[in-house]
Enzyme design. Sequence first.
Site, PDB file in Angstrom:
ATOM      1  N   GLY A  28       0.869  -1.173   0.000  1.00  0.00           N
ATOM      2  CA  GLY A  28       0.000   0.000   0.000  1.00  0.00           C
ATOM      3  C   GLY A  28       0.898   1.212   0.000  1.00  0.00           C
ATOM      4  CD  GLU A  29       2.602   5.476  -0.710  1.00  0.00           C
ATOM      5  OE1 GLU A  29       2.259   4.895  -1.756  1.00  0.00           O
ATOM      6  OE2 GLU A  29       3.752   5.879  -0.501  1.00  0.00           O
ATOM      7  CB  SER A  30       5.291   2.874   4.208  1.00  0.00           C
ATOM      8  OG  SER A  30       5.949   3.833   3.413  1.00  0.00           O
ATOM      9  CB  CYS A  60       5.446  -3.726  -1.045  1.00  0.00           C
ATOM     10  SG  CYS A  60       5.957  -2.466  -2.222  1.00  0.00           S
ATOM     11  NE  ARG A  89       7.841   5.713   1.449  1.00  0.00           N
ATOM     12  CZ  ARG A  89       7.174   6.841   1.154  1.00  0.00           C
ATOM     13  NH1 ARG A  89       7.664   8.008   1.482  1.00  0.00           N
ATOM     14  NH2 ARG A  89       6.027   6.768   0.529  1.00  0.00           N
ATOM     15  CB  ILE A 118       3.636  -2.173  -7.258  1.00  0.00           C
ATOM     16  CG1 ILE A 118       3.113  -3.348  -8.087  1.00  0.00           C
ATOM     17  CG2 ILE A 118       2.842  -0.902  -7.574  1.00  0.00           C
ATOM     18  CD1 ILE A 118       1.723  -3.800  -7.700  1.00  0.00           C
ATOM     19  NE  ARG A 119       5.062   5.229  -6.733  1.00  0.00           N
ATOM     20  CZ  ARG A 119       4.759   5.911  -5.622  1.00  0.00           C
ATOM     21  NH1 ARG A 119       3.740   5.553  -4.889  1.00  0.00           N
ATOM     22  NH2 ARG A 119       5.485   6.934  -5.255  1.00  0.00           N
ATOM     23  CG  HIS A 159       2.775  -6.297  -3.917  1.00  0.00           C
ATOM     24  ND1 HIS A 159       1.877  -5.898  -2.973  1.00  0.00           N
ATOM     25  CD2 HIS A 159       3.474  -5.186  -4.267  1.00  0.00           C
ATOM     26  CE1 HIS A 159       2.016  -4.596  -2.756  1.00  0.00           C
ATOM     27  NE2 HIS A 159       2.975  -4.147  -3.510  1.00  0.00           N
ATOM     28  CD  GLU A 161      -0.064  -8.986  -2.303  1.00  0.00           C
ATOM     29  OE1 GLU A 161       1.025  -9.536  -2.027  1.00  0.00           O
ATOM     30  OE2 GLU A 161      -0.201  -7.756  -2.399  1.00  0.00           O
TER      31      GLU A 161
END
Length: 180
Positions: A28-30, A60, A89, A118-119, A159, A161
Site C-alpha cells: 500500500g503506502e507506508s 512492500c 522507498r 510496484i513502486r 507482492h 499475493e
Amino acid sequence: MADVGATVIRVREESDLDDLEGLLIPGGESTTISLLAQRSGLFDPIRTLVSDGIPVYGSCAGMIMLSDRVLDGREDRPSFGGIDIAVRRNAFGRQVDSFEADVVMPVIPGDPFPAVFIRAPWVEETTDSVEVLARVADPGSPGRIVAVRQGRLFATSFHPELTPDRRVHQYFLQIVKGDA
Ligand code: GLN
C-alpha cells in the site's frame, strides 16, 4: 493466507491483536499505514507486538514498516521497526515503477519466484543479524536486496499475493508454526 490454510482476521482495533499467532502487514503506502495506525491507536500496540517477537511478514510498504531505518521517508510517519535494515522507498525509480522478475530465493523450494514489484523499496543496508533471502539484478550493483529475515520477522519488497504462486505465503506459515 487463507488459501494456505491460515485463519485470517483483519486488524481494525486493538482487541483484534489479542491471540494472534502472526501478523501480515501488506503493501500500500507506508506513510498512510503509519498515519492510520497512529490515528486508530494501533501504532504502539503493533510496535510492541513486533518487538515482543510475534512472527510478522511485511510486503512492500509492509517491509518499510518493519525497517528500523527508512530512507526517503517522512519524519512524521514512523515505521514500527524491528528489522535492522535501512530501506529506500520507491527505490527502483520511475522507469521501472512496476516490473516483474524471477527471483531466486533458496528458502523457497523449486523454481525462481515470479515476483511483482510496484513502486517497491529495496534494502540498502543490513547488519549481521539480518539474513538476506533474495536479490534482483541491477546494473552496477551486486544485486538489490529484496527479501530479508531477522528472527521471526520476514519482509519482501514484492507482492506475492499478486501471483497465484503461494510459496512465499507458505514460507511465512512455516515461520509462524516454528518450522522454518
Ligand atoms: N511506495 C510505497 C511506499 O513507499 C510502497 C508501494 C507498495 O506497497 N506497493 O510505501
